[in-house]
Write a protein that holds these residues in place. Sequence first.
Motif, PDB file in Angstrom:
ATOM      1  N   LEU A 151       0.864  -1.337  -0.093  1.00  0.00           N
ATOM      2  CA  LEU A 151      -0.110  -0.056   0.092  1.00  0.00           C
ATOM      3  C   LEU A 151       0.889   1.348   0.002  1.00  0.00           C
ATOM      4  O   LEU A 151       0.477   2.049  -0.859  1.00  0.00           O
ATOM      5  CB  LEU A 151      -1.012  -0.067   1.195  1.00  0.00           C
ATOM      6  CG  LEU A 151      -1.638   1.332   1.350  1.00  0.00           C
ATOM      7  CD1 LEU A 151      -2.703   1.472   0.535  1.00  0.00           C
ATOM      8  CD2 LEU A 151      -2.519   1.085   2.769  1.00  0.00           C
TER       9      LEU A 151
ATOM     10  N   GLY B 274       4.181  -2.473  -5.441  1.00  0.00           N
ATOM     11  CA  GLY B 274       3.074  -1.183  -5.050  1.00  0.00           C
ATOM     12  C   GLY B 274       3.307  -0.285  -5.966  1.00  0.00           C
ATOM     13  O   GLY B 274       2.299   0.403  -6.379  1.00  0.00           O
TER      14      GLY B 274
ATOM     15  N   GLN C  46      -4.999  -4.162  -0.553  1.00  0.00           N
ATOM     16  CA  GLN C  46      -4.287  -3.065  -1.447  1.00  0.00           C
ATOM     17  C   GLN C  46      -4.706  -2.349  -2.235  1.00  0.00           C
ATOM     18  O   GLN C  46      -4.750  -1.124  -2.241  1.00  0.00           O
ATOM     19  CB  GLN C  46      -2.754  -3.684  -1.914  1.00  0.00           C
ATOM     20  CG  GLN C  46      -1.641  -2.509  -2.178  1.00  0.00           C
ATOM     21  CD  GLN C  46      -1.837  -2.099  -3.621  1.00  0.00           C
ATOM     22  OE1 GLN C  46      -2.841  -2.650  -4.336  1.00  0.00           O
ATOM     23  NE2 GLN C  46      -0.787  -1.569  -4.159  1.00  0.00           N
TER      24      GLN C  46
END
Length: 304
Positions: free
Chosen positions: A87, A179, A219
């Motif tokens: 995240l 991410g 996420q």
Amino acid sequence: MQIYLPIAEVSVNAFLLLGLGGIVGILSGMFGVGGGFLMTPLLFFIGIPPAVAVATEANQIVASSFSGVLAHLKRKTVDLRMGTVLLIGGLIGAALGVLIFNYLKAQGQVDLLVKLCYVVFLGVIGGLMFIESLNAIRKTKSGKPPARKKHNWVHGLPFKMRFRVSGLYISVIPPLLVGVSVGILAAIMGVGGGFIMVPAMIYLLGMPTKVVVGTSLFQIIFVTAFTTMLHATTNFTVDVVLAVLLLVGGVIGAQIGTRIGVKLKAEQLRILLAIMVLAVCGKLALDLLLMPSELYSVGAAEGH
């Protein structure tokens, strides 16, 4: 029942949008993907402008992913620590992606770029997943369990952290980079990035498939919510009417998809996802290559 979409400036059948939202919600629950890789091109096909489709679809992904995560949390198949690392990278990537999107929109090239990105990414990811899944199924039929790589270059990197739910002790650098890349894709392509993140988490990080699905959705919720907020405040391309219709269908579909996904084997899930990714890629590529039936579009110069 036709409904007018004020930001997209087109009229679309409301039940068609609810149905599309439901289908993508099912995929979200089954595969751990936000479903944007499928929904955004489908919105292109029914006449929604790409800039509006990208910004609005992020909204629907939040709802269907949240619905899916709740189901996975009950089964304890979400690695919250891994999800948090992904995240952090995702939020950084989303901010970068919106800056790139705004620049290309100012240059008037955003529609073509979004479609080209879809063709390239879906083709590459779909092809690799399809080949790997076929090999895994063959090994399973021959009686050999598909071996998961325990050690590769990822395990030699510094800044290691223990992820107990995934059974891993690896560096935080690869999850952060995954991410960031997913965040950029979320902003430019209107996707949750699950079709990139799920293979990366399985093959690069070595996470178990059952944990990957719930962690990926966790996420996706926050990155796509952040992306939607940025698009709404900087581009004004989020169509609330379109978002609500997709959202209702997506939430219902995600609960159904989660139940289906639990009953299928990991290899079967991956090959089904690969086939769908390649099918959407083929349709988009054809649309870009074939001459359109109308070479010119006429728009109102003043208002509607």
